[in-house]
Design an enzyme around this catalytic site. Sequence first.
Site, PDB file in Angstrom:
ATOM      1  N   ASP A 177       0.867  -1.188   0.000  1.00 41.38           N
ATOM      2  CA  ASP A 177       0.000   0.000   0.000  1.00 41.38           C
ATOM      3  C   ASP A 177       0.905   1.240   0.000  1.00 41.38           C
ATOM      4  OD1 ASP A 177      -3.191   0.561   1.176  1.00 41.38           O
ATOM      5  OD2 ASP A 177      -1.746   2.214   1.059  1.00 41.38           O
ATOM      6  N   ILE A 178       0.585   2.187  -0.850  1.00 43.35           N
ATOM      7  CA  ILE A 178       1.444   3.362  -1.023  1.00 43.35           C
ATOM      8  C   ILE A 178       1.409   4.269   0.216  1.00 43.35           C
ATOM      9  CG2 ILE A 178      -0.184   4.959  -2.138  1.00 43.35           C
ATOM     10  CD1 ILE A 178       3.363   4.201  -3.356  1.00 43.35           C
ATOM     11  N   GLU A 194     -12.357   3.347  -1.436  1.00 47.86           N
ATOM     12  CA  GLU A 194     -11.581   4.350  -2.171  1.00 47.86           C
ATOM     13  C   GLU A 194     -11.305   3.898  -3.600  1.00 47.86           C
ATOM     14  OE1 GLU A 194      -7.927   5.557  -0.116  1.00 47.86           O
ATOM     15  OE2 GLU A 194      -7.038   5.963  -2.073  1.00 47.86           O
ATOM     16  N   HIS A 224      -9.936  -5.626  -3.285  1.00 47.22           N
ATOM     17  CA  HIS A 224      -8.619  -5.842  -2.686  1.00 47.22           C
ATOM     18  C   HIS A 224      -8.750  -6.213  -1.218  1.00 47.22           C
ATOM     19  CE1 HIS A 224      -9.582  -1.526  -2.530  1.00 47.22           C
ATOM     20  NE2 HIS A 224      -8.955  -1.480  -1.369  1.00 47.22           N
ATOM     21  N   HIS A 237      -6.677  -6.007   2.350  1.00 47.49           N
ATOM     22  CA  HIS A 237      -5.559  -5.390   3.080  1.00 47.49           C
ATOM     23  C   HIS A 237      -4.951  -6.445   4.004  1.00 47.49           C
ATOM     24  CE1 HIS A 237      -6.566  -0.994   2.402  1.00 47.49           C
ATOM     25  NE2 HIS A 237      -7.751  -1.519   2.174  1.00 47.49           N
TER      26      HIS A 237
HETATM   27  P1  5GP Z   1      -9.892   1.183   0.235  1.00 51.34           P
HETATM   28  O1  5GP Z   1     -10.410   1.206  -1.185  1.00 51.34           O
HETATM   29  O2  5GP Z   1      -9.732  -0.221   0.757  1.00 51.34           O
HETATM   30  O3  5GP Z   1     -10.730   2.017   1.146  1.00 51.34           O
HETATM   31  O4  5GP Z   1      -8.466   1.843   0.253  1.00 51.34           O
HETATM   32  C1  5GP Z   1      -7.611   1.787  -0.872  1.00 51.34           C
HETATM   33  C2  5GP Z   1      -6.171   1.629  -0.426  1.00 51.34           C
HETATM   34  O5  5GP Z   1      -5.368   1.644  -1.607  1.00 51.34           O
HETATM   35  C3  5GP Z   1      -5.652   2.730   0.499  1.00 51.34           C
HETATM   36  O6  5GP Z   1      -5.068   2.127   1.643  1.00 51.34           O
HETATM   37  C4  5GP Z   1      -4.632   3.480  -0.366  1.00 51.34           C
HETATM   38  O7  5GP Z   1      -3.519   3.933   0.373  1.00 51.34           O
HETATM   39  C5  5GP Z   1      -4.227   2.449  -1.394  1.00 51.34           C
HETATM   40  N1  5GP Z   1      -3.881   3.017  -2.692  1.00 51.34           N
HETATM   41  C6  5GP Z   1      -4.631   3.923  -3.389  1.00 51.34           C
HETATM   42  N2  5GP Z   1      -4.027   4.215  -4.555  1.00 51.34           N
HETATM   43  C7  5GP Z   1      -2.872   3.490  -4.604  1.00 51.34           C
HETATM   44  C8  5GP Z   1      -1.828   3.379  -5.558  1.00 51.34           C
HETATM   45  O8  5GP Z   1      -1.823   4.002  -6.618  1.00 51.34           O
HETATM   46  N3  5GP Z   1      -0.798   2.539  -5.262  1.00 51.34           N
HETATM   47  C9  5GP Z   1      -0.775   1.808  -4.104  1.00 51.34           C
HETATM   48  N4  5GP Z   1       0.279   0.989  -3.902  1.00 51.34           N
HETATM   49  N5  5GP Z   1      -1.757   1.891  -3.165  1.00 51.34           N
HETATM   50  C10 5GP Z   1      -2.790   2.732  -3.419  1.00 51.34           C
END
Ligand code: 5GP
Length: 131
Positions: free
Chosen positions: A28-29, A87, A92, A94
């Site tokens: 995760d970035i 987001e 995905h 985690h």
């Molecule tokens: P969620 O969709 O589960 O709420 O969160 C998305 C996750 O993806 C977040 O923890 C965010 O930091 C990560 N994320 C979003 N865009 C990118 C990206 O371009 N690269 C990476 N490696 N992680 C990302």
Amino acid sequence: MSIFSKIAAGEIPSYCCASNEEFYAFLDINPMVKGHTLVIPRREVDYIFDLTDEELARMQVFAAHVARAIKKVIPCVKVGEAVLGLEVPHAHIHLIPMQSERDMLFSNPKLSLPSEEMQAIADAIRKEFNA
Ligand code: 5GP
């Protein structure tokens, strides 16, 4: 094409932790803790529970193998698993190395690690995954 599909296809760079023909794992970035990893299916599906039963089962097994590799690299009590997907509209999981329950709080401030450290963590996880 989602941003995660572009990552899995290598069109956008990522810190790759594990990969096979169906799934891809990368750091995760904006990690909550060191070693925070995302596991995605290469097939682009937004909502994880829209994957087929068979895909879900294989994804969970793949995630377990990644979690075991993470645990060997990052000192932690256990690797926690969470699914949000609020987001990025590409399913995905985690995987988060936990010292305590607090490490699973998504409202926590995120880390910003130097790229050399991110690369070293991903390389170490990938080495364990492939061992
Ligand atoms: P969620 O969709 O589960 O709420 O969160 C998305 C996750 O993806 C977040 O923890 C965010 O930091 C990560 N994320 C979003 N865009 C990118 C990206 O371009 N690269 C990476 N490696 N992680 C990302």
